[in-house]
Scaffold this motif. Sequence first.
Motif, PDB file in Angstrom:
ATOM      1  N   LEU A 349       0.824  -1.209   0.000  1.00 48.25           N
ATOM      2  CA  LEU A 349       0.000   0.000   0.000  1.00 48.25           C
ATOM      3  C   LEU A 349       0.856   1.255   0.000  1.00 48.25           C
ATOM      4  O   LEU A 349       0.498   2.277  -0.601  1.00 48.25           O
ATOM      5  CB  LEU A 349      -0.936  -0.006   1.208  1.00 48.25           C
ATOM      6  N   SER A 350       2.018   1.195   0.669  1.00 47.27           N
ATOM      7  CA  SER A 350       2.911   2.350   0.715  1.00 47.27           C
ATOM      8  C   SER A 350       3.463   2.675  -0.666  1.00 47.27           C
ATOM      9  O   SER A 350       3.534   3.843  -1.064  1.00 47.27           O
ATOM     10  CB  SER A 350       4.061   2.075   1.689  1.00 47.27           C
ATOM     11  N   ILE A 351       3.867   1.652  -1.422  1.00 50.98           N
ATOM     12  CA  ILE A 351       4.377   1.897  -2.771  1.00 50.98           C
ATOM     13  C   ILE A 351       3.292   2.497  -3.657  1.00 50.98           C
ATOM     14  O   ILE A 351       3.558   3.345  -4.519  1.00 50.98           O
ATOM     15  CB  ILE A 351       4.934   0.591  -3.374  1.00 50.98           C
ATOM     16  N   LEU A 352       2.062   2.078  -3.457  1.00 52.94           N
ATOM     17  CA  LEU A 352       0.943   2.610  -4.236  1.00 52.94           C
ATOM     18  C   LEU A 352       0.515   3.994  -3.759  1.00 52.94           C
ATOM     19  O   LEU A 352      -0.365   4.618  -4.367  1.00 52.94           O
ATOM     20  CB  LEU A 352      -0.252   1.658  -4.157  1.00 52.94           C
ATOM     21  N   SER A 353       1.120   4.473  -2.660  1.00 51.60           N
ATOM     22  CA  SER A 353       0.791   5.792  -2.070  1.00 51.60           C
ATOM     23  C   SER A 353      -0.667   5.881  -1.654  1.00 51.60           C
ATOM     24  O   SER A 353      -1.279   6.951  -1.700  1.00 51.60           O
ATOM     25  CB  SER A 353       1.121   6.918  -3.069  1.00 51.60           C
ATOM     26  N   ILE A 354      -1.228   4.766  -1.237  1.00 50.28           N
ATOM     27  CA  ILE A 354      -2.635   4.751  -0.849  1.00 50.28           C
ATOM     28  C   ILE A 354      -2.866   5.599   0.393  1.00 50.28           C
ATOM     29  O   ILE A 354      -3.939   6.194   0.565  1.00 50.28           O
ATOM     30  CB  ILE A 354      -3.107   3.304  -0.612  1.00 50.28           C
ATOM     31  N   ALA A 355      -1.856   5.674   1.265  1.00 51.14           N
ATOM     32  CA  ALA A 355      -2.017   6.472   2.480  1.00 51.14           C
ATOM     33  C   ALA A 355      -2.259   7.939   2.155  1.00 51.14           C
ATOM     34  O   ALA A 355      -2.842   8.679   2.956  1.00 51.14           O
ATOM     35  CB  ALA A 355      -0.784   6.329   3.370  1.00 51.14           C
ATOM     36  N   GLU A 356      -1.813   8.368   0.975  1.00 56.50           N
ATOM     37  CA  GLU A 356      -2.000   9.759   0.570  1.00 56.50           C
ATOM     38  C   GLU A 356      -3.395  10.017   0.023  1.00 56.50           C
ATOM     39  O   GLU A 356      -3.751  11.155  -0.268  1.00 56.50           O
ATOM     40  CB  GLU A 356      -0.956  10.134  -0.483  1.00 56.50           C
ATOM     41  N   LEU A 357      -4.164   8.966  -0.137  1.00 58.68           N
ATOM     42  CA  LEU A 357      -5.502   9.094  -0.689  1.00 58.68           C
ATOM     43  C   LEU A 357      -6.459   9.484   0.433  1.00 58.68           C
ATOM     44  O   LEU A 357      -7.082   8.634   1.076  1.00 58.68           O
ATOM     45  CB  LEU A 357      -5.921   7.777  -1.334  1.00 58.68           C
ATOM     46  N   ASP A 358      -6.588  10.755   0.661  1.00 61.47           N
ATOM     47  CA  ASP A 358      -7.400  11.268   1.754  1.00 61.47           C
ATOM     48  C   ASP A 358      -8.848  11.375   1.310  1.00 61.47           C
ATOM     49  O   ASP A 358      -9.180  12.107   0.375  1.00 61.47           O
ATOM     50  CB  ASP A 358      -6.872  12.642   2.179  1.00 61.47           C
ATOM     51  N   ALA A 359      -9.714  10.638   1.967  1.00 64.78           N
ATOM     52  CA  ALA A 359     -11.128  10.637   1.586  1.00 64.78           C
ATOM     53  C   ALA A 359     -11.781  12.004   1.801  1.00 64.78           C
ATOM     54  O   ALA A 359     -12.832  12.289   1.230  1.00 64.78           O
ATOM     55  CB  ALA A 359     -11.883   9.579   2.382  1.00 64.78           C
ATOM     56  N   ASP A 360     -11.161  12.843   2.634  1.00 64.92           N
ATOM     57  CA  ASP A 360     -11.748  14.149   2.919  1.00 64.92           C
ATOM     58  C   ASP A 360     -11.179  15.255   2.044  1.00 64.92           C
ATOM     59  O   ASP A 360     -11.472  16.430   2.260  1.00 64.92           O
ATOM     60  CB  ASP A 360     -11.522  14.506   4.394  1.00 64.92           C
ATOM     61  N   ALA A 361     -10.337  14.889   1.064  1.00 64.37           N
ATOM     62  CA  ALA A 361      -9.759  15.885   0.162  1.00 64.37           C
ATOM     63  C   ALA A 361     -10.302  15.670  -1.242  1.00 64.37           C
ATOM     64  O   ALA A 361     -10.545  14.544  -1.674  1.00 64.37           O
ATOM     65  CB  ALA A 361      -8.233  15.786   0.163  1.00 64.37           C
ATOM     66  N   ALA A 362     -10.502  16.764  -1.957  1.00 64.50           N
ATOM     67  CA  ALA A 362     -10.980  16.670  -3.330  1.00 64.50           C
ATOM     68  C   ALA A 362      -9.905  16.067  -4.218  1.00 64.50           C
ATOM     69  O   ALA A 362      -8.721  16.359  -4.079  1.00 64.50           O
ATOM     70  CB  ALA A 362     -11.366  18.055  -3.840  1.00 64.50           C
ATOM     71  N   CYS A 363     -10.327  15.197  -5.138  1.00 64.88           N
ATOM     72  CA  CYS A 363      -9.394  14.542  -6.062  1.00 64.88           C
ATOM     73  C   CYS A 363     -10.026  14.462  -7.446  1.00 64.88           C
ATOM     74  O   CYS A 363     -11.247  14.353  -7.582  1.00 64.88           O
ATOM     75  CB  CYS A 363      -9.057  13.130  -5.599  1.00 64.88           C
ATOM     76  N   LEU A 364      -9.193  14.482  -8.462  1.00 67.86           N
ATOM     77  CA  LEU A 364      -9.620  14.129  -9.806  1.00 67.86           C
ATOM     78  C   LEU A 364      -9.729  12.621  -9.853  1.00 67.86           C
ATOM     79  O   LEU A 364      -8.887  11.918  -9.295  1.00 67.86           O
ATOM     80  CB  LEU A 364      -8.602  14.636 -10.826  1.00 67.86           C
ATOM     81  N   PHE A 365     -10.723  12.083 -10.521  1.00 65.18           N
ATOM     82  CA  PHE A 365     -10.915  10.634 -10.445  1.00 65.18           C
ATOM     83  C   PHE A 365     -11.006   9.937 -11.800  1.00 65.18           C
ATOM     84  O   PHE A 365     -11.303   8.750 -11.863  1.00 65.18           O
ATOM     85  CB  PHE A 365     -12.149  10.275  -9.596  1.00 65.18           C
ATOM     86  N   THR A 366     -10.731  10.651 -12.896  1.00 68.37           N
ATOM     87  CA  THR A 366     -10.621  10.001 -14.199  1.00 68.37           C
ATOM     88  C   THR A 366      -9.379  10.535 -14.912  1.00 68.37           C
ATOM     89  O   THR A 366      -8.929  11.659 -14.649  1.00 68.37           O
ATOM     90  CB  THR A 366     -11.843  10.245 -15.101  1.00 68.37           C
ATOM     91  N   GLY A 367      -8.860   9.741 -15.827  1.00 68.06           N
ATOM     92  CA  GLY A 367      -7.710  10.179 -16.603  1.00 68.06           C
ATOM     93  C   GLY A 367      -8.024  11.402 -17.436  1.00 68.06           C
ATOM     94  O   GLY A 367      -7.169  12.260 -17.657  1.00 68.06           O
ATOM     95  N   ARG A 368      -9.264  11.507 -17.902  1.00 71.92           N
ATOM     96  CA  ARG A 368      -9.652  12.671 -18.704  1.00 71.92           C
ATOM     97  C   ARG A 368      -9.607  13.952 -17.882  1.00 71.92           C
ATOM     98  O   ARG A 368      -9.195  15.007 -18.367  1.00 71.92           O
ATOM     99  CB  ARG A 368     -11.049  12.468 -19.286  1.00 71.92           C
ATOM    100  N   GLN A 369     -10.008  13.863 -16.619  1.00 72.11           N
ATOM    101  CA  GLN A 369      -9.946  15.041 -15.763  1.00 72.11           C
ATOM    102  C   GLN A 369      -8.496  15.485 -15.545  1.00 72.11           C
ATOM    103  O   GLN A 369      -8.180  16.674 -15.608  1.00 72.11           O
ATOM    104  CB  GLN A 369     -10.611  14.739 -14.414  1.00 72.11           C
TER     105      GLN A 369
END
Length: 406
Positions: A349-369
């Motif tokens: 999970l650390s290599i995938l940087s999943i810990a940085e995926l904060d559910a309370d922060a706005a994120c782009l969620f498609t490659g097109r975005q």
Amino acid sequence: MTSPRAGAIAVVQFAGPGVADVLHEVFRPDRGWSEQTDPARLMFGQVIDREETIDEGIAAIAGDGESCVAEVTVHGGVRIVERVLMAAERHGARVVHIDRGADPIRRPSNDTHSAFVQSGETVIDAEAAACLAVATTRRAVRFIARQRTMLPAALAEIAATIDADPTEGRNRLQQLIDRSRPVRYLLDGATVVLFGPVNAGKSTLINRLTERESSIVSPLPGTTRDWVDASTAIDGIPMRFIDTAGVRDDADERDDANELERDAIGRGLVRVAEADVSVVVLDGAARYPGDFVNQHAAAIAAPHAIVAFNKSDRPASWDVARVQPPGRPVVCVSGLTGDGIPKLVQAILSILSIAELDADAACLFTGRQIEWISQLLSGDIDRNAAEVLRAVLHRTGQVIQDVAGV
């Protein structure tokens, strides 16, 4: 179609503009392609891989262009299906795993603008709905549902920031992109490849990670002679684990090392290079695998690699420090007892940087975005850029295409 075992039946579906080309390479009708005046009819023939017959099966193809679909029905033994998939990949196909019984649903792309216009939805609304339709974990569903409201709010705030301070607005857009990169693992899943010498315990380890017997386990070295994969979800992240053929130190020199074995090892190395995470499995209870370590030093030291010092339930016969690249993780585990598995999972999970995926922060969620915001950053961040951001919040996909050029 049926349970994947001997005597089973499997259906492999191909979809997309290159279907006909791939099907001509992997399927040979008994009557030949030249006599197939109506390809939509069922065709009996041989499924082939580099002129070798894999199985006899039935194929049908219909449609053209993006809507072209073909199905090949074969015997459903695991090895036969794997060979069909590998043959298709060799000719340019991309294997996509879908839920049994579900139709493949395409991710949002530029060709979905007309749907946005007809429905009156914004791009974010429509893409969120499409992503929710294919989300495979609860975490993904919750994340997308939250982004449906959080991302528009963040874009509105960034647009206001650009009006007041374009430099700070650029920084905020770049932060948004950087924060969004791990999202693809949440929605599309991650590929984790296990790689190592023969009899290092890769199959036992992958069975432990997936919590089921996906790979054949045997005390005989070299039992896995080709890749075997299994899918699961860890911490809400869909993961595809691939168990590759074990590498023999002398595989290139031994007379009894057949072409199939060398080919399997070569494909395993390709999968290691293409993986999101590679786990190099070494037997800590056996003699030090010096030849393997020297030959595959680059793979061991790769940024996406983890060294698993396996069989920690037995006395160690060599020091793990001998293979620990600077700054790279080494985890002591036992596939047999499960010791160390949580640490291995955290390393993945650390290599995938999943810990940085904060559910309370706005994120782009498609490659097109991400592509669209990247295009904005490639130009001047000024009032026009702010207006483009606001267009996302209030107008349809067709208008955004006209304004942003995406």
